[in-house]
Motif scaffolding. Structure first.
Motif, PDB file in Angstrom:
ATOM      1  N   ARG A   1      -4.900 -14.052  -7.554  1.00 45.00           N
ATOM      2  CA  ARG A   1      -3.490 -13.670  -7.739  1.00 45.00           C
ATOM      3  C   ARG A   1      -2.549 -14.758  -7.193  1.00 45.00           C
ATOM      4  O   ARG A   1      -1.341 -14.541  -7.097  1.00 45.00           O
ATOM      5  CB  ARG A   1      -3.219 -12.353  -7.020  1.00 45.00           C
TER       6      ARG A   1
ATOM      7  N   ARG B   1      -8.864  -2.622   2.089  1.00 40.51           N
ATOM      8  CA  ARG B   1      -8.149  -1.425   1.607  1.00 40.51           C
ATOM      9  C   ARG B   1      -6.654  -1.671   1.426  1.00 40.51           C
ATOM     10  O   ARG B   1      -5.811  -0.941   1.946  1.00 40.51           O
ATOM     11  CB  ARG B   1      -8.342  -0.272   2.582  1.00 40.51           C
TER      12      ARG B   1
ATOM     13  N   ALA C   1      -4.039  -1.399   4.236  1.00 40.66           N
ATOM     14  CA  ALA C   1      -3.570  -0.113   4.768  1.00 40.66           C
ATOM     15  C   ALA C   1      -3.949   0.021   6.244  1.00 40.66           C
ATOM     16  O   ALA C   1      -4.986  -0.475   6.673  1.00 40.66           O
ATOM     17  CB  ALA C   1      -4.180   1.030   3.966  1.00 40.66           C
TER      18      ALA C   1
ATOM     19  N   GLY D   1       0.525   0.507   3.433  1.00 44.51           N
ATOM     20  CA  GLY D   1       1.047   1.557   4.316  1.00 44.51           C
ATOM     21  C   GLY D   1      -0.065   2.274   5.059  1.00 44.51           C
ATOM     22  O   GLY D   1      -1.058   1.673   5.446  1.00 44.51           O
ATOM     23  N   ALA D   2       0.105   3.577   5.198  1.00 47.57           N
ATOM     24  CA  ALA D   2      -0.881   4.351   5.959  1.00 47.57           C
ATOM     25  C   ALA D   2      -2.170   4.477   5.169  1.00 47.57           C
ATOM     26  O   ALA D   2      -2.141   4.656   3.947  1.00 47.57           O
ATOM     27  CB  ALA D   2      -0.319   5.734   6.253  1.00 47.57           C
ATOM     28  N   ASP D   3      -3.313   4.397   5.871  1.00 48.48           N
ATOM     29  CA  ASP D   3      -4.603   4.677   5.244  1.00 48.48           C
ATOM     30  C   ASP D   3      -4.587   6.173   4.913  1.00 48.48           C
ATOM     31  O   ASP D   3      -4.569   7.022   5.822  1.00 48.48           O
ATOM     32  CB  ASP D   3      -5.727   4.349   6.236  1.00 48.48           C
ATOM     33  N   LEU D   4      -4.565   6.479   3.616  1.00 50.22           N
ATOM     34  CA  LEU D   4      -4.272   7.859   3.235  1.00 50.22           C
ATOM     35  C   LEU D   4      -5.303   8.877   3.732  1.00 50.22           C
ATOM     36  O   LEU D   4      -4.913   9.937   4.205  1.00 50.22           O
ATOM     37  CB  LEU D   4      -4.058   7.945   1.720  1.00 50.22           C
ATOM     38  N   PRO D   5      -6.619   8.552   3.704  1.00 53.78           N
ATOM     39  CA  PRO D   5      -7.552   9.567   4.197  1.00 53.78           C
ATOM     40  C   PRO D   5      -7.343   9.907   5.678  1.00 53.78           C
ATOM     41  O   PRO D   5      -7.708  10.995   6.107  1.00 53.78           O
ATOM     42  CB  PRO D   5      -8.930   8.922   3.987  1.00 53.78           C
TER      43      PRO D   5
ATOM     44  N   ASN E   1       3.210  -5.965  -0.765  1.00 54.62           N
ATOM     45  CA  ASN E   1       3.650  -4.577  -0.650  1.00 54.62           C
ATOM     46  C   ASN E   1       4.059  -4.193   0.767  1.00 54.62           C
ATOM     47  O   ASN E   1       3.387  -4.560   1.728  1.00 54.62           O
ATOM     48  CB  ASN E   1       2.483  -3.678  -1.035  1.00 54.62           C
TER      49      ASN E   1
ATOM     50  N   LEU F   1      -6.123   7.512  -5.943  1.00 49.20           N
ATOM     51  CA  LEU F   1      -5.521   6.170  -5.928  1.00 49.20           C
ATOM     52  C   LEU F   1      -6.023   5.283  -7.060  1.00 49.20           C
ATOM     53  O   LEU F   1      -5.462   4.241  -7.332  1.00 49.20           O
ATOM     54  CB  LEU F   1      -5.866   5.475  -4.605  1.00 49.20           C
TER      55      LEU F   1
HETATM   56  N1  COA Z   1      -5.013   4.104   1.980  1.00 48.05           N
HETATM   57  C1  COA Z   1      -6.342   3.976   1.784  1.00 48.05           C
HETATM   58  N2  COA Z   1      -6.886   3.161   0.898  1.00 48.05           N
HETATM   59  C2  COA Z   1      -6.048   2.425   0.181  1.00 48.05           C
HETATM   60  C3  COA Z   1      -4.663   2.494   0.323  1.00 48.05           C
HETATM   61  C4  COA Z   1      -4.146   3.365   1.282  1.00 48.05           C
HETATM   62  N3  COA Z   1      -2.843   3.476   1.515  1.00 48.05           N
HETATM   63  N4  COA Z   1      -4.098   1.634  -0.540  1.00 48.05           N
HETATM   64  C5  COA Z   1      -5.107   1.045  -1.188  1.00 48.05           C
HETATM   65  N5  COA Z   1      -6.289   1.530  -0.771  1.00 48.05           N
HETATM   66  C6  COA Z   1      -7.640   1.162  -1.221  1.00 48.05           C
HETATM   67  C7  COA Z   1      -7.859   1.479  -2.681  1.00 48.05           C
HETATM   68  O1  COA Z   1      -8.286   2.814  -2.824  1.00 48.05           O
HETATM   69  C8  COA Z   1      -8.902   0.472  -3.056  1.00 48.05           C
HETATM   70  O2  COA Z   1     -10.158   0.948  -2.611  1.00 48.05           O
HETATM   71  P1  COA Z   1     -11.506   0.621  -3.490  1.00 48.05           P
HETATM   72  O3  COA Z   1     -11.492  -0.852  -3.723  1.00 48.05           O
HETATM   73  O4  COA Z   1     -12.611   1.072  -2.616  1.00 48.05           O
HETATM   74  O5  COA Z   1     -11.351   1.392  -4.761  1.00 48.05           O
HETATM   75  C9  COA Z   1      -8.576  -0.733  -2.188  1.00 48.05           C
HETATM   76  O6  COA Z   1      -7.746  -0.244  -1.137  1.00 48.05           O
HETATM   77  C10 COA Z   1      -7.797  -1.802  -2.916  1.00 48.05           C
HETATM   78  O7  COA Z   1      -6.724  -1.193  -3.582  1.00 48.05           O
HETATM   79  P2  COA Z   1      -6.187  -1.729  -4.976  1.00 48.05           P
HETATM   80  O8  COA Z   1      -5.169  -0.769  -5.482  1.00 48.05           O
HETATM   81  O9  COA Z   1      -7.347  -2.062  -5.847  1.00 48.05           O
HETATM   82  O10 COA Z   1      -5.541  -3.083  -4.471  1.00 48.05           O
HETATM   83  P3  COA Z   1      -4.258  -3.823  -5.011  1.00 48.05           P
HETATM   84  O11 COA Z   1      -4.203  -5.060  -4.221  1.00 48.05           O
HETATM   85  O12 COA Z   1      -4.262  -3.945  -6.468  1.00 48.05           O
HETATM   86  O13 COA Z   1      -3.032  -2.875  -4.606  1.00 48.05           O
HETATM   87  C11 COA Z   1      -1.664  -1.571  -3.156  1.00 48.05           C
HETATM   88  C12 COA Z   1      -2.759  -2.648  -3.275  1.00 48.05           C
HETATM   89  C13 COA Z   1      -1.473  -1.333  -1.666  1.00 48.05           C
HETATM   90  C14 COA Z   1      -0.406  -2.101  -3.776  1.00 48.05           C
HETATM   91  C15 COA Z   1      -2.072  -0.265  -3.912  1.00 48.05           C
HETATM   92  O14 COA Z   1      -3.404   0.058  -3.590  1.00 48.05           O
HETATM   93  C16 COA Z   1      -1.218   0.911  -3.560  1.00 48.05           C
HETATM   94  O15 COA Z   1      -0.132   1.060  -4.065  1.00 48.05           O
HETATM   95  N6  COA Z   1      -1.739   1.819  -2.675  1.00 48.05           N
HETATM   96  C17 COA Z   1      -1.073   3.048  -2.307  1.00 48.05           C
HETATM   97  C18 COA Z   1       0.110   2.759  -1.446  1.00 48.05           C
HETATM   98  C19 COA Z   1       0.759   4.031  -0.946  1.00 48.05           C
HETATM   99  O16 COA Z   1       1.134   4.879  -1.678  1.00 48.05           O
HETATM  100  N7  COA Z   1       0.830   4.125   0.370  1.00 48.05           N
HETATM  101  C20 COA Z   1       1.427   5.250   1.010  1.00 48.05           C
HETATM  102  C21 COA Z   1       1.827   4.722   2.314  1.00 48.05           C
HETATM  103  S1  COA Z   1       2.591   5.805   3.398  1.00 48.05           S
END
Ligand code: COA
Length: 549
Positions: free
Chosen positions: A68, A128, A131, A162-166, A199, A532
């Motif tokens: 990227r 992840r 996160a 952001g926060a690790d959602l699990p 992000n 996700l």
């Molecule tokens: N918590 C836990 N896991 C997360 C995560 C989060 N907030 N954000 C991403 N991950 C994990 C994904 O599930 C993925 O896991 P996998 O590879 O085992 O399937 C891995 O991280 C990579 O994520 P991916 O989406 O493939 O990477 P990316 O670089 O294309 O995008 C983000 C990264 C952060 C932009 C995108 O994952 C995203 O938008 N995540 C959610 C963000 C969010 O809503 N956060 C709430 C915060 S309060």
């Protein structure tokens, strides 16, 4: 530290008076070679774990990130630092032994940027999505605490989901402290900077929100409270990433970005410029003594501490390889001899040293330590604690002699001391000795541990004995079984082996439970990861009524 010319000069003069320490370390002895081999083996294990932390999310995610056109977290740090400057990484093995990646998806440390020592906090987007899990949170908060206590400007290198959602339930409430601390630092006159490489959404948006200076990278920075899907759900509006939170929008419309960077290298250049324009001056006196090398080779530190933490060693051998010119002015040399105290300097800064010599702390050592700490405060001299203690002495005569009160005097003195403290755990840090020798709960500015050092309420042999005496809930029989097996296998220390076996068995039971597909935590984790996955939509979120952040 208060700056008072008179007392500083007195402290410096006292440290300069120290006599060079002589060494009786026999580098040709079998004991030295055995200690060295054991320490090198520990360092190799340590390096293996550091390699895991450096690998972040592994080659697949690193390659995707590079494809990227982005730099890895450590490459960003390297470019930000002054050429050939040191980087003291902090908490590099956070999350070790847990289900999370070693290093906790974050790199933190003290580095020199534009000739200013700064705290750097860099998300690792290959783990992840960068996160933050509960360990990342603790690591971030510790770095911010070190910034506050040592007055170091903070540079955040932001790219995080952001926060690790699990595990969000464990971090949501305490996580607010990150934004609290950034604001507090700013109020204390300690500058905070955010270089936003990617992000930084939802709560994460408050990192640049709270920082004094922000730099956003064009077409990479995404800073918004809710992304396009969330906005669509909340208000029905169709918005795209760039309009919602892109660098150009924040630089030209919202005003959140102070500086617009054309690419990552430009952001790093701007970050360095911001630091150079801070006109930053360190508080406290500069080094006041010659910072000459120790008279004995620091490489020999490897052969001093035995692999078995129960075998004591003379901390003067360590001091002889650490202090400027190996000079040490020992205080109360013949009294309370289990604790070595004295005046010296490190890199030209006067220090007072407290170092455990034979493990146990008695009343004499406690009183000596309390007096010494007061003297250091009288002359504004920072303190260095070298831990190798099994705690305060127990037994009827010691209790009757007032060991509790004497130990309390030492712990009180550490608590009330206002000079900077630095602590090093060289081997053992057991019981209340950990408190008296300025363990983590007593807020040392920085705390270091040698690989192989131990930190516990008591040593393994004592633990084995105590557990079998007070043993309930099957611990006693399990321990006795372990001890019998160890003895049958010819183990020289069946007590220790028995407790180790018991702890290993219990950890294995816990790990098996954690791996079980029926474990509630894993079920939750799987559900969130499904939600996700790209193209899956976010069915759960649709039912969330409140979408503000
Ligand atoms: N918590 C836990 N896991 C997360 C995560 C989060 N907030 N954000 C991403 N991950 C994990 C994904 O599930 C993925 O896991 P996998 O590879 O085992 O399937 C891995 O991280 C990579 O994520 P991916 O989406 O493939 O990477 P990316 O670089 O294309 O995008 C983000 C990264 C952060 C932009 C995108 O994952 C995203 O938008 N995540 C959610 C963000 C969010 O809503 N956060 C709430 C915060 S309060």
């Amino acid at each position: 530290m208060r700056v008072t010319g008179g007392v500083q000069t007195a402290a410096a003069a006292r440290a300069a008076e120290g006599t060079p320490l002589r060494s009786s370390l026999d580098t040709g002895s079998a004991e030295y070679r055995a200690n060295r081999e054991a320490q090198l083996a520990l360092l190799r294990q340590h390096d293996e774990q550091l390699d895991l932390a450096r690998a972040g999310g592994g080659p697949r995610y690193a390659e995707r990130h590079r494809a990227r056109g982005r730099l890895l977290a450590r490459e960003r740090i390297e470019l930000l630092l002054d050429r050939d400057a040191h980087f003291l990484e902090l908490s590099p093995l956070a999350a070790w032994g847990t289900e999370f990646t070693v290093g906790a998806s974050l790199v933190t440390g003290i580095g020199v940027v534009s000739r200013v020592e700064c705290i750097l906090i860099a998300h690792d987007p290959t783990v992840r999505g960068g996160a933050a899990n509960p360990y990342s949170l603790r690591k971030s908060l510790r770095a911010l605490e070190i910034a506050r206590r040592n007055r170091l400007p903070v540079i955040n290198l932001v790219e995080s989901g952001g926060a690790d959602l699990p595990t969000q339930s464990e971090i949501f409430v305490p996580g607010g402290k990150i934004f609290h601390d950034l604001t507090e630092l700013s109020g204390l006159g300690i500058p905070t900077i955010a270089l936003v490489f990617g992000n930084s959404t939802a709560g994460g948006a408050y990192v640049p929100g709270m920082c004094d200076y922000t730099v956003f990278v064009d077409r990479q920075a995404k800073v918004f409270l809710g992304g396009p899907p969330l906005v669509k759900m909340a208000t029905g509006e169709d918005a795209d990433d760039e309009e919602l939170g892109g660098a150009r929008m924040h630089a030209q419309v919202s005003g959140l970005a102070d500086y617009f960077a054309t690419d990552e290298r430009d952001a790093i250049r701007l970050g360095r410029r911001i630091v150079s324009e801070l006109n930053w001056r360190k508080l406290g006196p500069p080094p006041s003594l010659p910072a000459d090398e120790p008279a004995h080779d620091p490489e020999e530190l490897l052969g001093i501490a035995p692999a078995d933490v129960r075998v004591p060693f003379d901390p003067r051998e360590v001091l002889a390889r650490v202090l400027d010119g190996s000079r040490f002015g020992e205080y109360k040399e013949s009294y309370g001899t289990s604790l070595v105290t004295g005046w010296a300097s490190v890199h030209g800064y006067p220090v007072g040293v407290l170092a455990n010599a034979r493990g146990v702390l008695f009343s004499e050592e406690s009183k000596k330590a309390a007096e010494f700490i007061l003297l250091a405060n009288q002359t504004d001299t920072p303190l260095l604690f070298l831990q190798n203690t099994t705690g305060y002495m127990v037994g009827t005569s010691y209790e009757q002699g007032g060991i509790v009160k004497d130990g309390a005097k030492m712990i009180n003195a550490v608590t009330g001391s206002t000079v900077p403290h630095i602590t090093l755990n060289m081997a053992a840090s057991f019981g209340a000795g950990n408190y008296g020798m300025c363990g983590r709960a007593y807020d040392p500015r920085l705390l270091f541990a040698w690989p192989g050092s131990k930190l516990a309420v008591m040593g393994a042999t004592q633990l084995a004995g105590v557990m079998s005496i007070v043993g309930r809930a099957g611990v006693g029989p399990a321990l006795r079984r372990g001890r019998r097996r160890a003895a049958a296998a010819g183990d020289r220390d069946p007590d220790r082996a028995g407790v180790a076996r018991l702890l290993r068995d219990r950890a294995a039971v816990r790990r098996r439970a954690d791996r079980s597909p029926r474990h509630p935590h894993r079920a939750r984790h799987r559900a969130v990861r499904r939600a996700l996955r790209p193209g899956r939509g976010t069915p759960r979120l649709r039912r969330v009524p409140d979408v503000t952040a």
